[in-house]
Write a protein that holds these residues in place. Sequence first.
Motif, PDB file in Angstrom:
ATOM      1  N   ALA A   1      -3.981   0.692  10.637  1.00 57.70           N
ATOM      2  CA  ALA A   1      -3.571   1.163   9.431  1.00 57.70           C
ATOM      3  C   ALA A   1      -2.483   0.215   8.597  1.00 57.70           C
ATOM      4  O   ALA A   1      -2.480  -0.357   7.518  1.00 57.70           O
ATOM      5  CB  ALA A   1      -2.486   2.526   9.705  1.00 57.70           C
ATOM      6  N   VAL A   2      -1.794  -0.477   9.670  1.00 61.25           N
ATOM      7  CA  VAL A   2      -0.870  -1.445   9.288  1.00 61.25           C
ATOM      8  C   VAL A   2      -1.468  -2.708   8.688  1.00 61.25           C
ATOM      9  O   VAL A   2      -0.988  -3.328   7.698  1.00 61.25           O
ATOM     10  CB  VAL A   2       0.130  -2.067  10.275  1.00 61.25           C
ATOM     11  N   ARG A   3      -2.493  -3.149   9.372  1.00 63.16           N
ATOM     12  CA  ARG A   3      -3.408  -4.415   8.869  1.00 63.16           C
ATOM     13  C   ARG A   3      -3.984  -3.998   7.435  1.00 63.16           C
ATOM     14  O   ARG A   3      -3.902  -5.021   6.541  1.00 63.16           O
ATOM     15  CB  ARG A   3      -4.451  -4.602   9.641  1.00 63.16           C
ATOM     16  N   SER A   4      -4.502  -2.916   7.105  1.00 64.26           N
ATOM     17  CA  SER A   4      -5.147  -2.677   5.928  1.00 64.26           C
ATOM     18  C   SER A   4      -4.044  -2.433   5.014  1.00 64.26           C
ATOM     19  O   SER A   4      -4.236  -2.840   3.768  1.00 64.26           O
ATOM     20  CB  SER A   4      -6.174  -1.198   6.175  1.00 64.26           C
ATOM     21  N   THR A   5      -2.909  -1.956   5.291  1.00 65.55           N
ATOM     22  CA  THR A   5      -1.969  -1.935   4.215  1.00 65.55           C
ATOM     23  C   THR A   5      -1.473  -3.360   3.809  1.00 65.55           C
ATOM     24  O   THR A   5      -1.408  -3.653   2.552  1.00 65.55           O
ATOM     25  CB  THR A   5      -0.504  -1.125   4.795  1.00 65.55           C
ATOM     26  N   LEU A   6      -1.211  -4.169   4.889  1.00 61.48           N
ATOM     27  CA  LEU A   6      -1.070  -5.536   4.372  1.00 61.48           C
ATOM     28  C   LEU A   6      -1.968  -6.182   3.824  1.00 61.48           C
ATOM     29  O   LEU A   6      -1.716  -7.061   2.540  1.00 61.48           O
ATOM     30  CB  LEU A   6      -1.092  -6.508   5.681  1.00 61.48           C
ATOM     31  N   VAL A   7      -3.185  -6.266   3.975  1.00 59.29           N
ATOM     32  CA  VAL A   7      -4.473  -6.659   3.137  1.00 59.29           C
ATOM     33  C   VAL A   7      -4.269  -6.052   1.758  1.00 59.29           C
ATOM     34  O   VAL A   7      -4.336  -6.923   0.867  1.00 59.29           O
ATOM     35  CB  VAL A   7      -5.622  -6.125   3.822  1.00 59.29           C
ATOM     36  N   LEU A   8      -4.219  -4.838   1.503  1.00 63.42           N
ATOM     37  CA  LEU A   8      -4.029  -4.384   0.314  1.00 63.42           C
ATOM     38  C   LEU A   8      -2.798  -4.843  -0.410  1.00 63.42           C
ATOM     39  O   LEU A   8      -2.752  -5.069  -1.807  1.00 63.42           O
ATOM     40  CB  LEU A   8      -3.943  -2.780   0.316  1.00 63.42           C
ATOM     41  N   TRP A   9      -1.746  -4.683   0.150  1.00 61.66           N
ATOM     42  CA  TRP A   9      -0.396  -5.390  -0.491  1.00 61.66           C
ATOM     43  C   TRP A   9      -0.753  -6.961  -0.908  1.00 61.66           C
ATOM     44  O   TRP A   9      -0.462  -7.173  -1.944  1.00 61.66           O
ATOM     45  CB  TRP A   9       0.718  -5.425   0.656  1.00 61.66           C
ATOM     46  N   VAL A  10      -1.364  -7.702   0.014  1.00 58.99           N
ATOM     47  CA  VAL A  10      -1.556  -9.014  -0.501  1.00 58.99           C
ATOM     48  C   VAL A  10      -2.440  -9.123  -1.439  1.00 58.99           C
ATOM     49  O   VAL A  10      -2.183 -10.001  -2.597  1.00 58.99           O
ATOM     50  CB  VAL A  10      -2.296  -9.795   0.508  1.00 58.99           C
TER      51      VAL A  10
END
Lengths: 294, 214
Positions: B10-19
Motif C-alpha cells: 500500500a505504501v509503495r503504490s501510494t508513493l508511485v502514484l504520488w510521484v
Amino acid sequence: MVLAIYVGFIITTAIGEYQGNPAVNALLGEQAPNLEGKEVRFGWAQSALFATTTTGTMCGAVNSLHDSFMPNGGFVTLSNMFLQIVWGGQGTGTAYLFAYLLLAVFVTGLMVGRTPEFLGRKIEKREVVLASFLILLVHPIAILIPGAIALAFPDQLAGISNPGFHGLSQVIYEYASAAANNGSGFEGLGDSQPSPLAIAGGASSTATALWWNLSTCFSLLAGRYIPITALLLLAESMSRKQPVPLTSGTLRTDTGLFTGITAGIILVMGALTFFPILALGPIAEAFQIARGLG
Amino acid sequence: MSFAREASRAVRSTLVLWVLTAIIYPLAMIAFGQLVFPFQANGSIIQNAQGEAVGSILIGQPFTSDRYFNSRPSTTNYSTANPQEDEAGVLKTGVSGASNLAPSNPALLDRIQGKSDPDPEKAIEGDLPRLQQAGVKPTHDLIYTSGSSLDPHISLAGAAAQIDRIAKARGIQPNQLGGLIRQNTDGRFLGIFGEPGVNVLKLNLALDALNPVP
C-alpha cells in the motif's frame, strides 16, 4: 424521450434569453437578448445551451450566472435538477430512469390486471417500495423541507438577495442543487463566507452562510446515499429473482406506448411533486415580468 | 498475505502514484505548455509598442475615457481598486463576480436607468444616462454586466456605436475605426458556437498605434 425533453428545455431557455428582459428592452427601444451575467463571446444561445446541459448532467460548472437568467431559464434549470433524468449524472441518470421504469411497469400492470414484470422478472411489493419511497420521495424531502425552514426565517437564515418570487427560486435552487449532486447555484444567495466583493459592498453574510453550509449537508448526504443504498438493494433483489418466461400475456416494455406511459409517469411522479414550487417561483416571476414590474 | 507485506504494498503504490501525479504529470504539463503554447501558458499577456506588458487578452480592463472604446460595465470594476482604500485586498488577490440580479429585481432597472436620491451616497448614475450623455447609442452588452465581471469583449454593435464619439475626441475619420474593429474581432468558436466579440484591449492598442497620444 430524454432527448426530446432535453431539446425542449434548451429551446425554452434560449427563447427566454433571446427575447430578453421586456423592462430593459423598453429602455433600449429595441429587442435585445438578456446579457446580464453573460459574456459577449458566449452570447445568449451558448449560455442557454450550457445552462441546460450543466444542470441536467450534474455538472454544476457555469459559463453564465443562472440567477440572472429569465424565468424560462430558472424553470428549466430547476426542472432539470428535480427530475434528475435529463441525461442525469454519470450512472445515476440511468439508475433514476430505471426507477421510473419500474414504477411505470407497476402502474401499467395494475391497469391491465397482470403481474408486473420487467426484464423477465416479477416486480413485487419490496421493489415498488424501494423505487417509489427511497428513490423518488427522498429527493423532494431533501429539497422541500429544509427549503421551507429556510423560508420561514428569510432574514436570519435564507439571505435572499432578489425580492419577490425569485427569492423562493433561489432558496429551492440551492437545495435542489445540493440534493441532485449539481453544485451550481443562484449565486446571489448569501450562502458563502463573505467574498471580497461582499466586504467591499459592506455586506456581511456570515450568519446565513453558516446555516447554508450546515443545512445543505443534510440535503447532500440524503440526496446521495439514501438513493444509492436503495438502488443497490433493488438491484440485489432483482438479481435473485427467477426469470419468468416470456408469454403472450407478458406486458411488453419495448413499445412506443410504454415509453409514452413512462414519460407520463415521470411527469406525474417527478414533476408534479415540485410543481407548486415551479408555479410560485419561475412561473409567477414570468407573469410578473410580463405584466410589467410596476 | 501477511499484514506487513500488504502494508508495504500500500505504501509503495501510494508513493508511485504520488510521484506520478504530483511530480511527473505537472512537470510534463509545464514543459508541454512552455514548448508548444508558450504565449497561452504564460497568461496571454500582450505588450504595447514600447514592449511593456499592458494586460492579458483574456481579462478585460476598465476603459472609460472618451478617446478609447469603453468596456462593458463591471460589478467589480474589472478587479481594480483604489490602492489607498483597498480593505478587501482586491489588488492582491483579484476578484470576480456577477451582479446576480434577477430579471424581476427592481435594483437591475435602477442600475440601468439610474436613480436620483436626496442622499448623494444612494443615488445611482445608471448606465443608460451615462451612455446617452456620451452620445453612444446604448446596446445590450453596454448596459448589462458580465458574468465574470472581467469580460474582455464588447459586441460588434457596441463597438460600432462608439465610433462617432472616439472619432470626435481624436479628430480622425470614422471609417478608419471601422477597419480597426474588423481586425480585432474574435469570431465564433469553431464558426458556430457563441457570438463574435471585439477585444477591447487589443482594439484600443491598435487605436493608439493608429493615432498616438500626443
